[in-house]
Design a protein around this motif. Sequence first.
Motif, PDB file in Angstrom:
ATOM      1  N   ILE A 105      31.304  33.861  39.401  1.00 22.31           N
ATOM      2  CA  ILE A 105      30.566  34.341  40.572  1.00 22.31           C
ATOM      3  C   ILE A 105      31.259  35.611  41.031  1.00 22.31           C
ATOM      4  O   ILE A 105      32.486  35.624  41.224  1.00 22.31           O
ATOM      5  CB  ILE A 105      30.571  33.316  41.719  1.00 22.31           C
ATOM      6  CG1 ILE A 105      30.146  31.929  41.232  1.00 22.31           C
ATOM      7  CG2 ILE A 105      29.669  33.775  42.858  1.00 22.31           C
ATOM      8  CD1 ILE A 105      30.416  30.829  42.257  1.00 22.31           C
ATOM      9  N   HIS A 106      30.491  36.665  41.230  1.00 19.71           N
ATOM     10  CA  HIS A 106      31.088  37.946  41.611  1.00 19.71           C
ATOM     11  C   HIS A 106      30.068  38.796  42.359  1.00 19.71           C
ATOM     12  O   HIS A 106      28.880  38.799  42.027  1.00 19.71           O
ATOM     13  CB  HIS A 106      31.558  38.716  40.365  1.00 19.71           C
ATOM     14  CG  HIS A 106      31.919  40.147  40.650  1.00 19.71           C
ATOM     15  ND1 HIS A 106      31.005  41.176  40.498  1.00 19.71           N
ATOM     16  CD2 HIS A 106      33.066  40.714  41.094  1.00 19.71           C
ATOM     17  CE1 HIS A 106      31.590  42.313  40.832  1.00 19.71           C
ATOM     18  NE2 HIS A 106      32.822  42.064  41.196  1.00 19.71           N
ATOM     19  N   TYR A 107      30.547  39.525  43.366  1.00 22.48           N
ATOM     20  CA  TYR A 107      29.751  40.525  44.076  1.00 22.48           C
ATOM     21  C   TYR A 107      30.605  41.780  44.249  1.00 22.48           C
ATOM     22  O   TYR A 107      31.812  41.688  44.494  1.00 22.48           O
ATOM     23  CB  TYR A 107      29.325  40.017  45.460  1.00 22.48           C
ATOM     24  CG  TYR A 107      28.440  38.801  45.441  1.00 22.48           C
ATOM     25  CD1 TYR A 107      27.067  38.909  45.329  1.00 22.48           C
ATOM     26  CD2 TYR A 107      28.997  37.516  45.537  1.00 22.48           C
ATOM     27  CE1 TYR A 107      26.252  37.782  45.316  1.00 22.48           C
ATOM     28  CE2 TYR A 107      28.198  36.382  45.530  1.00 22.48           C
ATOM     29  CZ  TYR A 107      26.827  36.524  45.423  1.00 22.48           C
ATOM     30  OH  TYR A 107      26.025  35.412  45.394  1.00 22.48           O
ATOM     31  N   ASP A 108      29.975  42.940  44.133  1.00 20.38           N
ATOM     32  CA  ASP A 108      30.689  44.189  44.378  1.00 20.38           C
ATOM     33  C   ASP A 108      30.977  44.340  45.868  1.00 20.38           C
ATOM     34  O   ASP A 108      30.160  43.977  46.713  1.00 20.38           O
ATOM     35  CB  ASP A 108      29.864  45.389  43.891  1.00 20.38           C
ATOM     36  CG  ASP A 108      29.812  45.473  42.380  1.00 20.38           C
ATOM     37  OD1 ASP A 108      30.859  45.268  41.743  1.00 20.38           O
ATOM     38  OD2 ASP A 108      28.723  45.740  41.839  1.00 20.38           O
ATOM     39  N   SER A 109      32.145  44.908  46.176  1.00 18.94           N
ATOM     40  CA  SER A 109      32.560  45.077  47.567  1.00 18.94           C
ATOM     41  C   SER A 109      32.897  46.550  47.827  1.00 18.94           C
ATOM     42  O   SER A 109      32.955  47.357  46.888  1.00 18.94           O
ATOM     43  CB  SER A 109      33.780  44.197  47.849  1.00 18.94           C
ATOM     44  OG  SER A 109      34.941  44.747  47.247  1.00 18.94           O
ATOM     45  N   PRO A 110      33.142  46.933  49.081  1.00 12.02           N
ATOM     46  CA  PRO A 110      33.401  48.340  49.400  1.00 12.02           C
ATOM     47  C   PRO A 110      34.853  48.775  49.217  1.00 12.02           C
ATOM     48  O   PRO A 110      35.227  49.852  49.684  1.00 12.02           O
ATOM     49  CB  PRO A 110      32.993  48.426  50.878  1.00 12.02           C
ATOM     50  CG  PRO A 110      33.284  47.072  51.422  1.00 12.02           C
ATOM     51  CD  PRO A 110      32.974  46.118  50.297  1.00 12.02           C
ATOM     52  N   ASP A 111      35.667  47.981  48.553  1.00  9.86           N
ATOM     53  CA  ASP A 111      37.070  48.338  48.372  1.00  9.86           C
ATOM     54  C   ASP A 111      37.194  49.687  47.672  1.00  9.86           C
ATOM     55  O   ASP A 111      36.503  49.960  46.690  1.00  9.86           O
ATOM     56  CB  ASP A 111      37.772  47.257  47.541  1.00  9.86           C
ATOM     57  CG  ASP A 111      39.257  47.512  47.418  1.00  9.86           C
ATOM     58  OD1 ASP A 111      40.007  47.068  48.294  1.00  9.86           O
ATOM     59  OD2 ASP A 111      39.657  48.173  46.443  1.00  9.86           O
ATOM     60  N   ARG A 112      38.089  50.525  48.159  1.00 10.59           N
ATOM     61  CA  ARG A 112      38.232  51.889  47.623  1.00 10.59           C
ATOM     62  C   ARG A 112      38.708  51.907  46.188  1.00 10.59           C
ATOM     63  O   ARG A 112      38.399  52.815  45.434  1.00 10.59           O
ATOM     64  CB  ARG A 112      39.207  52.687  48.500  1.00 10.59           C
ATOM     65  CG  ARG A 112      38.656  53.033  49.880  1.00 10.59           C
ATOM     66  CD  ARG A 112      39.655  53.895  50.628  1.00 10.59           C
ATOM     67  NE  ARG A 112      39.122  54.293  51.921  1.00 10.59           N
ATOM     68  CZ  ARG A 112      39.784  54.170  53.063  1.00 10.59           C
ATOM     69  NH1 ARG A 112      40.980  53.622  53.068  1.00 10.59           N
ATOM     70  NH2 ARG A 112      39.252  54.575  54.201  1.00 10.59           N
ATOM     71  N   ARG A 113      39.478  50.906  45.813  1.00 12.62           N
ATOM     72  CA  ARG A 113      39.989  50.849  44.441  1.00 12.62           C
ATOM     73  C   ARG A 113      39.011  50.144  43.505  1.00 12.62           C
ATOM     74  O   ARG A 113      39.277  50.034  42.312  1.00 12.62           O
ATOM     75  CB  ARG A 113      41.343  50.148  44.408  1.00 12.62           C
ATOM     76  CG  ARG A 113      42.449  50.892  45.153  1.00 12.62           C
ATOM     77  CD  ARG A 113      43.727  50.092  45.171  1.00 12.62           C
ATOM     78  NE  ARG A 113      44.152  49.770  43.816  1.00 12.62           N
ATOM     79  CZ  ARG A 113      44.642  48.578  43.441  1.00 12.62           C
ATOM     80  NH1 ARG A 113      44.724  47.598  44.324  1.00 12.62           N
ATOM     81  NH2 ARG A 113      45.017  48.377  42.204  1.00 12.62           N
ATOM     82  N   GLY A 114      37.931  49.615  44.056  1.00 16.57           N
ATOM     83  CA  GLY A 114      36.951  48.948  43.210  1.00 16.57           C
ATOM     84  C   GLY A 114      37.359  47.566  42.767  1.00 16.57           C
ATOM     85  O   GLY A 114      36.864  47.059  41.751  1.00 16.57           O
ATOM     86  N   ILE A 115      38.257  46.921  43.521  1.00 20.71           N
ATOM     87  CA  ILE A 115      38.683  45.571  43.140  1.00 20.71           C
ATOM     88  C   ILE A 115      38.047  44.552  44.071  1.00 20.71           C
ATOM     89  O   ILE A 115      37.973  44.744  45.283  1.00 20.71           O
ATOM     90  CB  ILE A 115      40.217  45.430  43.146  1.00 20.71           C
ATOM     91  CG1 ILE A 115      40.824  45.843  44.498  1.00 20.71           C
ATOM     92  CG2 ILE A 115      40.831  46.238  42.014  1.00 20.71           C
ATOM     93  CD1 ILE A 115      42.308  45.572  44.610  1.00 20.71           C
ATOM     94  N   ASP A 116      37.576  43.473  43.491  1.00 20.14           N
ATOM     95  CA  ASP A 116      36.854  42.436  44.217  1.00 20.14           C
ATOM     96  C   ASP A 116      37.514  41.083  43.982  1.00 20.14           C
ATOM     97  O   ASP A 116      38.411  40.943  43.147  1.00 20.14           O
ATOM     98  CB  ASP A 116      35.398  42.366  43.721  1.00 20.14           C
ATOM     99  CG  ASP A 116      34.720  43.714  43.708  1.00 20.14           C
ATOM    100  OD1 ASP A 116      34.915  44.474  44.672  1.00 20.14           O
ATOM    101  OD2 ASP A 116      34.006  44.006  42.719  1.00 20.14           O
TER     102      ASP A 116
END
Length: 296
Positions: A105-116
């Motif tokens: 299960i995964h969703y993209d998040s607004p983290d600047r480094r692109g880590i979720d």
Amino acid sequence: MRRLFLLFVFALSAGGPFRTGATERGTTLVVATYNVCNLFDTINDPGIADEVPTPEAWQRKTERLGRTIGAMAPDVIALCEVENAGVLDALLGSPGLAGEGYRHIHYDSPDRRGIDVALLYRADRMRLTGAEPIRMATDYPTRDVLRAEFSVAGATRPLVVYAVHLPSRRGGYHRATRAREEMAARLDAHAAADSAAATVVLLGDFNENPSSRLVRRRLEGWRPLAAGAHGRGEGSYAWHDVWLMFDQIFVGRGTVAEEARVFLRQGMLTRTGRFEGYPDRELSDHLPVYTRILLR
């Protein structure tokens, strides 16, 4: 650095993970958390500060992670620092996990480094009934919290899991501390609303120790299962020759659960050099933490 290694002599000889299954009292599950340290693919994505490993480094890391997680054999595990669904697909196809019945299960998040954050779970033991990312309304762009709900055979109450990766101190100590406090308070409110009807587990990288002010103030209604291990000097992350227990598992006060343990096998620590005894960064700079819980 050698003294870091010595703290884990017992852990290396402690045997395998807990067994799971149905009992007369209910169903037991192994739940775990693992910060897999920059699990990026080999594609440079514009707009985020992602790292780009070589194909050889990517393959080594993925295969080692798969074997490590497979040896732990969790029923559900939170992963921190995952770039996208593609790296999870590759991980589930790697040695140690391929053919074991896991889904992600995964969703993209607004983290600047692109880590979720993400979850892996055993679909043959647990049925996913709902999942959502919880966006934290903060001026500190960071990972979403991932909430997932499961129906588990042999248990009358559903299982709700919150996968968490609270901000580190990288973006400025005071600003990050405020963001952690805010997110922990909102996590507590969301999870408390679930606790009346479900067994709730909070797990992930909290960037705080079990004895921290944040845990005492914002998560006081939850039991930190890694507190005992941390009190004995164990930890999941090493910094300046001190073990920190940033990777944690919390359950409600009425949930039956074992004390959380650090999972360690031969080859997971750096053997020589300046960082001897620290987690091997080619695999991850963290160690996984796991426990067994009883669902009724």
